[in-house]
Scaffold this motif. Sequence first.
Motif, mmCIF file in Angstrom:
data_model
loop_
_atom_site.group_PDB
_atom_site.id
_atom_site.type_symbol
_atom_site.label_atom_id
_atom_site.label_comp_id
_atom_site.label_asym_id
_atom_site.label_seq_id
_atom_site.Cartn_x
_atom_site.Cartn_y
_atom_site.Cartn_z
ATOM 1 N N LEU A 136 49.786 -14.414 78.473
ATOM 2 C CA LEU A 136 51.215 -14.750 78.496
ATOM 3 C C LEU A 136 51.780 -14.705 79.906
ATOM 4 N N ALA A 137 51.203 -13.837 80.751
ATOM 5 C CA ALA A 137 51.661 -13.743 82.143
ATOM 6 C C ALA A 137 50.973 -14.749 83.046
ATOM 7 N N ASP A 138 50.075 -15.571 82.469
ATOM 8 C CA ASP A 138 49.315 -16.549 83.235
ATOM 9 C C ASP A 138 48.560 -15.862 84.372
ATOM 10 N N ALA A 139 47.921 -14.733 84.054
ATOM 11 C CA ALA A 139 47.224 -13.929 85.057
ATOM 12 C C ALA A 139 45.745 -13.816 84.697
ATOM 13 N N ASP A 140 44.921 -13.573 85.717
ATOM 14 C CA ASP A 140 43.492 -13.329 85.505
ATOM 15 C C ASP A 140 43.334 -11.999 84.758
ATOM 16 N N PRO A 141 42.716 -11.998 83.583
ATOM 17 C CA PRO A 141 42.597 -10.741 82.828
ATOM 18 C C PRO A 141 41.578 -9.770 83.411
ATOM 19 N N GLY A 142 40.741 -10.221 84.358
ATOM 20 C CA GLY A 142 39.673 -9.379 84.875
ATOM 21 C C GLY A 142 40.127 -8.037 85.430
ATOM 22 N N PRO A 143 41.069 -8.008 86.398
ATOM 23 C CA PRO A 143 41.474 -6.717 86.984
ATOM 24 C C PRO A 143 42.050 -5.737 85.968
ATOM 25 N N VAL A 144 42.916 -6.233 85.075
ATOM 26 C CA VAL A 144 43.531 -5.310 84.108
ATOM 27 C C VAL A 144 42.504 -4.851 83.074
#
Length: 252
Positions: free
Chosen positions: A64-72
């Motif tokens: 939903l945040a249009d972010a790379d899920p890898g770091p989180v």
Amino acid sequence: MGQPQESTTSDEPLAARLRELKERTGLSLAALATRTPYSKSAWHRYLTGTQRPPRSAVEALARLADADPGPVLTLWQTGAGLVSPSMEEERERPPRVRWRRLPTLALLALATATVAAFAVAGRHGPPATRNVMAAPRCHARSCQGALPDTSACARDAQIASSVSDAAYTVRLRYSPACGTVWSEVRMRSPHAREVSVRAGQNVLSAAYPAEDSAGYTSPMLAVPSARGVEACAEVDGKLACTGLDVEEPTGQ
């Protein structure tokens, strides 16, 4: 009281990152609840660090945040004890270091293999690449309640059944790799909608406001096949459903 504080502290970096992603989406807790299979109170607990979120919730928020899920997801895994900090440091080393250490003969062999792989792909397409990309992040019961796009189950999905009218199309989708089904609605104009999938007494649904142009699927149900499953969408009080009947046994 000491135990909850330790749990909250260990997950605080994860909770802080989740709050950043939530601010990036611009969505309220109520809006997050309509966009995901998780309630407003559940999101409050995840964002304050009082309860550890499931992996699918972390992936959904990153989407939903249009972010790379890898770091989180690294924070999520570290907090769960799945990845230690020392392991993560080794993982972050630039891969080109390994290339520099390869002897010349190994580099030549690797280059030859790469050229051969491209030649095969040119004639027959890249099945190996597609298989790697399509690897799901869950299977069967571990997918239950997750959204298909955040779990990579949509990549091999088949349309098992569909129904259309002037306003929208409803599809029953089935992923053999994940062993899951879900409902999908494709809108022709913006409307609030609720998308649900049912197998017997097992029902999951998600509601989306009219201004949400991205949300169009129900959460997933774990099933061995799409037989006996019904996919529905309700748009402005109008309900449309599609599905496959259970196969009748061939008899005498």
